[in-house]
Structure formats: structure tokens, C-alpha cells
Scaffold this active site. Sequence first.
Site, PDB file in Angstrom:
ATOM      1  CG  ASP A   1      -1.947   4.831   3.734  1.00 15.97           C
ATOM      2  OD1 ASP A   1      -1.891   5.168   2.535  1.00 15.97           O
ATOM      3  OD2 ASP A   1      -2.883   5.167   4.483  1.00 15.97           O
TER       4      ASP A   1
ATOM      5  CG  HIS B   1      -1.192   6.825  -1.707  1.00 19.85           C
ATOM      6  ND1 HIS B   1      -2.422   6.729  -2.319  1.00 19.85           N
ATOM      7  CD2 HIS B   1      -1.353   6.288  -0.471  1.00 19.85           C
ATOM      8  CE1 HIS B   1      -3.296   6.181  -1.482  1.00 19.85           C
ATOM      9  NE2 HIS B   1      -2.667   5.897  -0.355  1.00 19.85           N
ATOM     10  CG  PHE B   2       5.112   5.372  -5.839  1.00 24.30           C
ATOM     11  CD1 PHE B   2       5.254   5.510  -4.463  1.00 24.30           C
ATOM     12  CD2 PHE B   2       5.890   4.431  -6.487  1.00 24.30           C
ATOM     13  CE1 PHE B   2       6.150   4.712  -3.740  1.00 24.30           C
ATOM     14  CE2 PHE B   2       6.802   3.629  -5.771  1.00 24.30           C
ATOM     15  CZ  PHE B   2       6.919   3.764  -4.407  1.00 24.30           C
TER      16      PHE B   2
ATOM     17  CG  HIS C   1      -1.926   1.017   1.317  1.00 21.63           C
ATOM     18  ND1 HIS C   1      -3.085   0.858   2.039  1.00 21.63           N
ATOM     19  CD2 HIS C   1      -2.000   2.245   0.764  1.00 21.63           C
ATOM     20  CE1 HIS C   1      -3.827   1.945   1.916  1.00 21.63           C
ATOM     21  NE2 HIS C   1      -3.184   2.807   1.150  1.00 21.63           N
TER      22      HIS C   1
ATOM     23  CG  ASP D   1      -6.232   3.555  -0.210  1.00 20.78           C
ATOM     24  OD1 ASP D   1      -6.701   3.221   0.879  1.00 20.78           O
ATOM     25  OD2 ASP D   1      -5.311   4.392  -0.325  1.00 20.78           O
TER      26      ASP D   1
HETATM   27  O1  DOR Z   1      -3.775   9.390   5.088  1.00 23.55           O
HETATM   28  C1  DOR Z   1      -4.093   8.959   3.993  1.00 23.55           C
HETATM   29  N1  DOR Z   1      -3.612   9.508   2.853  1.00 23.55           N
HETATM   30  N2  DOR Z   1      -4.959   7.941   3.911  1.00 23.55           N
HETATM   31  C2  DOR Z   1      -5.486   7.530   2.736  1.00 23.55           C
HETATM   32  O2  DOR Z   1      -6.269   6.600   2.749  1.00 23.55           O
HETATM   33  C3  DOR Z   1      -5.126   8.216   1.474  1.00 23.55           C
HETATM   34  C4  DOR Z   1      -3.812   8.870   1.596  1.00 23.55           C
HETATM   35  C5  DOR Z   1      -3.493   9.821   0.478  1.00 23.55           C
HETATM   36  O3  DOR Z   1      -3.731   9.480  -0.686  1.00 23.55           O
HETATM   37  O4  DOR Z   1      -2.959  10.898   0.755  1.00 23.55           O
END
Ligand code: DOR
Length: 413
Positions: free
Chosen positions: A280, A61-62, A59, A150
Site C-alpha cells: 500500500d 500508488h504511483f 498494491h 481502492d
Molecule cells: O493510507 C492510504 N492511502 N490508504 C488508502 O487506501 C489510500 C492511500 C492513498 O492513496 O494515499
Amino acid sequence: MNVLLVRDVRVVDALGEWRGDVAIQDGVFAALGRGFSWPGALVLEGEGRTLLPAFVDLHAHFRDPGFPEKEDLLTGSWAAAHGGFTAVSVMANTLPPCDSPEVARYVREKAQALGLVEVYPVGAVTQGLSGQKLADLRALAPLVWAFSDDGKGVERTDLMLEAMRLAAALGKRVLVHPEFSGVERALGEELMVARDLYLARLTGARLHLQHLSSPGSVELVRKAKAEGVPATAEVTPHHLCLAQEVYGDYPVNPPLPREPARRALVEALKTGVFDAVATDHAPHTPENKAQGAPGISGIETAFPLLYTRLVREGVITLAELSRWLSLGPATIMGLRKGLVRVGYDGDCVLVEEDENFLLDETFFFSKGKNTPLLGMRLFGRIWATIHRGEVIYLEGLLRGRDYDDHRQVVRKG
Ligand code: DOR
């Protein structure tokens, strides 16, 4: 013949611990033993270091395409390598979102061309992550390893039911960000976990629950697993290690737990509710953060934080941590990674367990420096990261940025 030899090293993986030499040939672990001499091999000295299977992140985010000011596939890959990760599953909340084969193909091809770490895109469940209409899951399926919206929960039960039926037929996993809007955060998480466990039981879809933070949902998962529901679950390093009482309401979604809930998450980890720890990793710019954007840039600090707070404190063992950072997530993704065993991908990290450092912004290769950990002293520095026998990170140097070929920075044995 391309051989990398790590000599005289302490080896720890989910199945145990031993000391000796590790040889990686043509990208896979080829020999494990003692006193090897291998003419022509590149040698890394293992003394004083610990070799673990490289980490796998379910999990992250790039932010590529769409938000290059926060992160892109290059800086995300650098950050992963620096953090000891060689395989990363990236979420669909990009711009455009990963709801079409074009975007999924872009992510795969760009990451592959960079040649640092393996990046596996997750396809969106709904078009534009709108929660209103299913994305074309059939068209996405050959290019993604799983589906998830997500960042948002899929609130409409009719869509989630249809998505799970389709995912089951396509042999893909559905990852769930459990959050219903309009109700208290923990209750919203529990309601969606309960619903989706029910739907998984009904459809036979393989379900994976993301970043659980409420003890109530943990109990739902524990019970469902005992009943044989095909579900897995993850927890983040920050929910395991950082309590709201100490770290305040640093914006992250779900919010940091209060101390009793944090302890319950650690207990759930130790008793088998969680299959993986996932970062995350959510990089943001300082401007976004000032406006309250939720998220922690966590892929580089995951191991040192967990090592410092849980392993050094005697809460879990290093072998257990290896299970949750490597074997567990690799198994969920169907990768031949996560163990130091002959025939497995030659992906490993060399860690200096007693090396400590004061975390500041200069530590990060990620564009995101957003973390509540600045100023914290952390142990367990990653000294090197090896992906399929290639050294992609060594003592502050990154392949592709500081050197092209690892033979330039590793000596010949
Ligand atoms: O804290 C978070 N940031 N939780 C998420 O589910 C998404 C993520 C984001 O994309 O910044």
C-alpha cells in the site's frame, strides 16, 4: 547470449533453501547448481548475501497521471527497484483515475518505456471512483489485471454485484478496499468484507481483500476460504509490524492496529488467511501530510521492516516471508515469478541480512518520505535487484539514472 551468474550464494524461496550458483539466461532462470563457469557471463558475487525471488507488490500508488509532486512512474519504479520489487500493481486513484482505456494505456506504455520494473494497472470499478456508476469494465479489461476503487469502498451493493458478475465473465479479479463510511472503522471493514465474500460466493467472481486490519474480518475470510469461496487477502507491512500504542495515530488508512489486533494479524498470516503482504505504498508531500493525508511511503522499507521485525525476531522464517512477498502475489497476478526455479522469470534480489542502517529521508528514491519509521534501525539491506536477468539496482545505483547498461557496473566472470 546474455548470461548473468550469481556465484556461491545462499538461495531462499518459498519452497526451501540451498547454497550454490544461479544462472539467468535470456531473462529466465536457466541453471541452478554448483561450481559453474560460464564464459562471457557477468558475475555477481553471492558470498555473504542471500538470493531471494524478487518481490511482487499487489498494491501501490504511483500517482501518475495527476500527482507528480507525490510520485510518478519513474520515481515509483526507482523506489520499487530499490525495495526489491520487479512487478507492481498500481491503483486507479490517479487524476484522471484509471477508469478509461486511455489512462490504462498511458500507465502501461510509460512504465514499459522506462524499462525498469513491470507495472500492472488496476482499472477503476466506478466512473471517476465516484461510487455511482460502473466504469466501462469491458473496455478496460484487456489493459488491466483487476478492478478496484481502492482508496474508497464501493458502498452500493447493486454496483458491486454488477461489477462482480462482469468481472467473473471477463475473468478478472475484483480488489476490495473494505470500508463503509458512517460507521466505526473496524465495523465498516467487517461489513464490507462479509458482503463481498457473500457476493463472491454468489457470482463466482475472484475476490481479493485489500489491507485487512480488523481481527473480525480476518475470521470472516478464514471461514469463507474454508468453505471454498474464491477469495484471497493481503495485509500490509505496517499493519503487521507497527502498533498504535508505539507509533501513535500516524495517519494511514486503515489506521494502525492496537497491539492485540496486530498480533491477531500476524497469527492470521501464519495460519494461512493471508495470501500476500502488499505495501500500500502511498507517497505524499510534506504539505499533504501536514494536512493529514493518510498513507505510508512503504515500497522501499517493506522488506527491511518485515525482515527486522518478524524474521530476525523468529516470528516467521525467511522462506515464509518469500511466500508472502513473492510466490503468493505472483500467483494471484498470474505471473511466472516468485520462485527460483528453472524456467521462471529471472527476477531476484540479493540481500545483506546482517547489514543494518538508520532510516532517514536520504534512503528514499520515492518522492514520498512519509513514514513513521524515520530513525529506526533496520536490517536486511537490498544490495541488488535483478529483473529478467538485468541488474536494475546495485548498491545505491539505478539503471536509467546512474547507468544505462548493467555491464557498466557488473564485472565479467
Ligand atoms: O493510507 C492510504 N492511502 N490508504 C488508502 O487506501 C489510500 C492511500 C492513498 O492513496 O494515499
